[in-house]
Scaffold this motif. Structure first.
Motif, PDB file in Angstrom:
ATOM      1  N   LEU A   1       0.984  -0.913  -0.086  1.00  0.00           N
ATOM      2  CA  LEU A   1      -0.191   0.043   0.149  1.00  0.00           C
ATOM      3  C   LEU A   1       0.925   1.446  -0.264  1.00  0.00           C
ATOM      4  O   LEU A   1       0.447   2.331  -0.928  1.00  0.00           O
ATOM      5  N   LEU A   2       2.307   1.660   0.620  1.00  0.00           N
ATOM      6  CA  LEU A   2       2.915   2.430   0.480  1.00  0.00           C
ATOM      7  C   LEU A   2       3.393   2.365  -0.486  1.00  0.00           C
ATOM      8  O   LEU A   2       3.585   4.001  -1.041  1.00  0.00           O
ATOM      9  N   MET A   3       3.663   1.495  -1.646  1.00  0.00           N
ATOM     10  CA  MET A   3       4.054   1.735  -2.873  1.00  0.00           C
ATOM     11  C   MET A   3       3.153   2.468  -3.690  1.00  0.00           C
ATOM     12  O   MET A   3       3.348   3.246  -4.878  1.00  0.00           O
ATOM     13  N   GLY A   4       2.215   2.079  -3.709  1.00  0.00           N
ATOM     14  CA  GLY A   4       0.829   2.598  -4.412  1.00  0.00           C
ATOM     15  C   GLY A   4       1.150   3.917  -3.938  1.00  0.00           C
ATOM     16  O   GLY A   4       0.433   4.363  -4.726  1.00  0.00           O
ATOM     17  N   LEU A   5       0.724   5.048  -2.491  1.00  0.00           N
ATOM     18  CA  LEU A   5       0.335   5.554  -2.265  1.00  0.00           C
ATOM     19  C   LEU A   5       1.547   6.748  -2.507  1.00  0.00           C
ATOM     20  O   LEU A   5       0.906   7.805  -2.842  1.00  0.00           O
ATOM     21  N   ILE A   6       2.761   6.201  -2.445  1.00  0.00           N
ATOM     22  CA  ILE A   6       3.928   6.911  -3.046  1.00  0.00           C
ATOM     23  C   ILE A   6       3.033   7.809  -4.608  1.00  0.00           C
ATOM     24  O   ILE A   6       3.864   7.954  -5.615  1.00  0.00           O
ATOM     25  N   THR A   7       2.316   6.357  -5.052  1.00  0.00           N
ATOM     26  CA  THR A   7       2.734   5.836  -6.938  1.00  0.00           C
ATOM     27  C   THR A   7       1.340   7.247  -6.870  1.00  0.00           C
ATOM     28  O   THR A   7       1.648   8.084  -8.341  1.00  0.00           O
ATOM     29  N   VAL A   8       0.368   7.229  -6.210  1.00  0.00           N
ATOM     30  CA  VAL A   8      -0.357   8.418  -6.350  1.00  0.00           C
ATOM     31  C   VAL A   8      -0.080   9.551  -6.340  1.00  0.00           C
ATOM     32  O   VAL A   8      -0.037  10.239  -7.046  1.00  0.00           O
ATOM     33  N   ILE A   9       1.244   9.622  -5.313  1.00  0.00           N
ATOM     34  CA  ILE A   9       1.124  11.103  -5.208  1.00  0.00           C
ATOM     35  C   ILE A   9       2.098  11.551  -6.079  1.00  0.00           C
ATOM     36  O   ILE A   9       1.955  12.625  -7.032  1.00  0.00           O
ATOM     37  N   GLY A  10       3.269  10.902  -6.708  1.00  0.00           N
ATOM     38  CA  GLY A  10       3.667  10.866  -8.250  1.00  0.00           C
ATOM     39  C   GLY A  10       2.965  11.296  -9.002  1.00  0.00           C
ATOM     40  O   GLY A  10       3.500  11.879 -10.574  1.00  0.00           O
ATOM     41  N   LEU A  11       1.543  10.697  -9.816  1.00  0.00           N
ATOM     42  CA  LEU A  11       0.505  10.798 -10.513  1.00  0.00           C
ATOM     43  C   LEU A  11      -0.160  12.393 -11.023  1.00  0.00           C
ATOM     44  O   LEU A  11       0.297  12.884 -11.847  1.00  0.00           O
ATOM     45  N   THR A  12       0.076  12.584  -9.654  1.00  0.00           N
ATOM     46  CA  THR A  12      -0.433  14.005  -9.288  1.00  0.00           C
ATOM     47  C   THR A  12       0.269  14.955  -9.704  1.00  0.00           C
ATOM     48  O   THR A  12      -0.096  16.222 -10.391  1.00  0.00           O
ATOM     49  N   VAL A  13       1.880  14.739  -9.350  1.00  0.00           N
ATOM     50  CA  VAL A  13       2.265  16.234  -9.408  1.00  0.00           C
ATOM     51  C   VAL A  13       2.605  15.511 -10.974  1.00  0.00           C
ATOM     52  O   VAL A  13       2.663  16.770 -11.874  1.00  0.00           O
ATOM     53  N   TRP A  14       3.069  14.523 -11.675  1.00  0.00           N
ATOM     54  CA  TRP A  14       2.818  14.049 -13.297  1.00  0.00           C
ATOM     55  C   TRP A  14       1.995  14.989 -13.593  1.00  0.00           C
ATOM     56  O   TRP A  14       1.937  16.235 -14.947  1.00  0.00           O
ATOM     57  N   LEU A  15       0.354  14.939 -13.430  1.00  0.00           N
ATOM     58  CA  LEU A  15      -0.850  15.351 -13.835  1.00  0.00           C
ATOM     59  C   LEU A  15      -0.678  16.964 -14.055  1.00  0.00           C
ATOM     60  O   LEU A  15      -1.080  17.586 -15.458  1.00  0.00           O
TER      61      LEU A  15
END
Length: 309
Positions: A137-151
């Motif tokens: 889950l921690l890896m997934g949440l870090i992915t979410v943060i990265g996606l929002t910044v990228w968008l």
């Protein structure tokens, strides 16, 4: 005679057998052991309470992530807005990212229930599984943060060109029913703006360029009328809009700032999109912090259970 009796009595009182010494030591050691046992049990109770509170936070924040993704995907106004500010590829990336956010939210809620079961049953096996799930889950949440910044970067790169293109080529007027026109009318009414440019967006409709020598598609249609309008009715201030043909909003004898919202929509839309994506980042970052606390709590719980056993 009396002296000998007193001496014998004192000797008998102070006589300590080896068995009594052993009994006394075992008693003190037993009390100490019981004390540690009680402390361990109290610690276990405190950790369980803390664990359950954090699990409730996980459930709430997971539900917020799910709600955010559904809100972004299913609310027509959001899709209309994205049509104006982002290219087709960026919109596709946004939709995929929202599905990822929803999936992470669902996983968060499921994992929180697993953690609750482990804490309620004091099961070291379930807590061990939960610890591994937390890492995923921690890896997934870090992915979410990265996606929002990228968008945010992707939309910032698209917004100027895409808003100008849809305004100049696709906007047909206040009563038009094509998606771009409906989106622009709703955007200008909701954000109280007009056109694209920050300070004089209302001029975008009539502004000519090498690419658009006659101005926007809407204005070219207006030129065929007896009294062409210089801005759409959706740019008009609220108190002046009654119908699409409301002439008060198009009185060219008055300064535009008295009749319409002269500022363009781009700064307001950009701020709205950035704030919306930032909200998802904040939720994910909060979950990351809770996960870090969970790591420590799970290890403490396992340690307390080992001590208790």
């Amino acid at each position: 005679m009396c002296t000998e009796t007193k001496t014998r009595d004192m000797t008998s009182l102070t006589t300590v057998t080896p068995s009594s010494i052993i009994w006394s030591d075992e008693s003190e050691e037993g009390k100490r052991s019981n004390g540690w046992l009680y402390c361990g049990r109290y610690l276990l109770v405190i950790l369980n309470v803390f664990f359950f509170v954090s699990e409730i936070l996980l459930l709430v924040l997971g539900a917020l992530l799910i709600g955010y993704g559904i809100w972004f995907l299913l609310v027509p106004a959001n899709q209309n807005l994205m049509l104006l500010v982002a290219s087709a590829s960026t919109r596709y990336h946004c939709n995929i990212s929202m599905y990822v956010i929803i999936a992470i939210g669902v996983c968060t809620m499921i994992f929180a229930n697993v953690g609750c079961c482990g804490a309620a049953s004091n099961s070291k096996c379930i807590l061990g599984v939960f610890f591994l799930l937390l890492i995923v889950l921690l890896m997934g949440l870090i992915t979410v943060i990265g996606l929002t910044v990228w968008l945010r970067f992707e939309i910032a790169a698209d917004i100027q060109d895409n808003m100008s293109k849809t305004l100049m080529e696709s906007y047909e007027g206040y009563n038009a029913v094509n998606q771009e026109s409906v989106a622009w009318n709703a955007l200008q009414r909701s954000f109280e703006c007009c056109g694209v440019s920050a300070t004089d967006g209302f001029l975008d409709y009539t502004r000519t360029s090498e690419k658009y020598p006659d101005g926007s598609r809407w204005y070219m249609a207006e030129l065929g009328k007896d009294k062409p309008e210089l801005w759409p009715s959706s740019c008009c201030r609220g108190e002046l809009v009654i119908t699409a043909e409301n002439s008060a909003c198009h009185d060219q004898q008055k300064p535009p700032e008295k009749l319409i919202y002269t500022g363009g929509c781009k700064p307001k839309v950009e701020s709205f999109v950035n704030d919306s994506l930032l909200q998802a980042s904040i939720i994910a970052a909060t979950l990351v912090l809770i996960e870090v606390v969970h790591f420590a709590t799970v290890k403490k719980l396992e340690g307390a259970l080992n001590d208790g056993s």
